[in-house]
Write a protein that holds these residues in place. Structure first.
Motif, mmCIF file in Angstrom:
data_model
loop_
_atom_site.group_PDB
_atom_site.id
_atom_site.type_symbol
_atom_site.label_atom_id
_atom_site.label_comp_id
_atom_site.label_asym_id
_atom_site.label_seq_id
_atom_site.Cartn_x
_atom_site.Cartn_y
_atom_site.Cartn_z
ATOM 1 N N PRO A 31 0.835 -1.185 0.000
ATOM 2 C CA PRO A 31 0.000 0.000 0.000
ATOM 3 C C PRO A 31 0.882 1.251 0.000
ATOM 4 C CG PRO A 31 -0.676 -1.493 1.755
ATOM 5 C CD PRO A 31 0.573 -2.031 1.160
ATOM 6 N N HIS A 32 0.447 2.217 -0.801
ATOM 7 C CA HIS A 32 1.254 3.412 -1.003
ATOM 8 C C HIS A 32 1.304 4.279 0.246
ATOM 9 C CE1 HIS A 32 2.070 7.553 -2.393
ATOM 10 N NE2 HIS A 32 2.991 6.909 -3.089
ATOM 11 N N ASN A 33 2.470 4.789 0.522
ATOM 12 C CA ASN A 33 2.664 5.758 1.590
ATOM 13 C C ASN A 33 2.892 7.099 0.905
ATOM 14 O OD1 ASN A 33 3.342 7.117 3.950
ATOM 15 N ND2 ASN A 33 5.467 6.488 3.848
ATOM 16 N N PRO A 34 2.096 8.105 1.161
ATOM 17 C CA PRO A 34 1.171 8.285 2.272
ATOM 18 C C PRO A 34 -0.305 8.118 1.913
ATOM 19 C CG PRO A 34 1.671 10.423 1.373
ATOM 20 C CD PRO A 34 2.414 9.400 0.529
ATOM 21 N N THR A 35 -0.649 7.813 0.654
ATOM 22 C CA THR A 35 -2.056 7.857 0.249
ATOM 23 C C THR A 35 -2.851 6.618 0.630
ATOM 24 O OG1 THR A 35 -1.656 6.869 -1.923
ATOM 25 C CG2 THR A 35 -1.454 9.286 -1.740
ATOM 26 N N GLY A 36 -2.176 5.486 0.842
ATOM 27 C CA GLY A 36 -2.879 4.240 1.114
ATOM 28 C C GLY A 36 -3.374 3.566 -0.150
#
Length: 179
Positions: A31-36
């Motif tokens: 999961p992407h940091n910071p967007t999720g």
């Protein structure tokens, strides 16, 4: 490129326009940091296939793995999808044990693994014994730790959603950060 107006969606078809003929590494973070942000299984497979067809190595930062909002949406590890992928994981994010400074790379590529081990031996050889023991304790308590962190994340998303609902002029800036 993804942006908040697109809900941080990344179109795997955009990779052709972003890569150059000299591109040799694709760094992904899901999961992407910071967007999720988390692509679908099909989108992820498109990304992996794209890189594989072009002989571009994937470096997958999976430090937030296991903290997906919906465990059913969890992607396979890139190392399980491509024999040349290199995956980063560790104790800092999912386990909340950043102070231990313990993490690892996973790959099926023996040459990469040997080069990383050589660099590791040259720079630091090993972690401290107390940190290793604490990391083992964290790994053994994985289910409890991950459950608690995920519950906290979901509570915080709920708080954010209520905030957005109560502040419509601010909401359009924050909406992409929530589910």
């Amino acid at each position: 490129m993804p942006n908040e107006q697109q809900g941080w969606y990344f179109d795997p078809g955009a990779l052709d326009g972003l890569a150059k003929p000299t591109t040799r590494l694709l760094v992904i973070n899901f999961p992407h940091n910071p967007t999720g942000y988390l692509p679908t299984q099909a989108e992820f497979q498109r990304i992996v296939a794209w890189a594989h067809q072009r002989r571009i190595r994937i470096f997958s930062d999976e430090m937030y793995r296991l903290l997906e909002f919906e465990p059913a949406d969890r992607l396979p590890s890139a190392v399980d999808c491509d024999e040349h992928a290199v995956v980063l994981f560790g104790m800092s994010k999912t386990f909340g044990l950043a102070g231990l400074r313990i993490g690892w790379l996973a790959t099926h590529d023996r040459q990469v693994l040997d080069r990383v081990k050589e660099l590791k031996d040259y720079t630091s050889i090993c972690a401290s014994a107390p940190a290793e023991v604490l990391a083992l304790i964290g790994l053994r308590a994985r289910a409890t730790i991950v459950h608690e962190h995920l519950a906290r994340i979901l509570r915080n998303v709920s708080i954010l959603e209520r905030f957005i609902a109560g502040h419509p002029t601010v909401g359009h800036f924050c909406a992409a950060a929530s589910r």
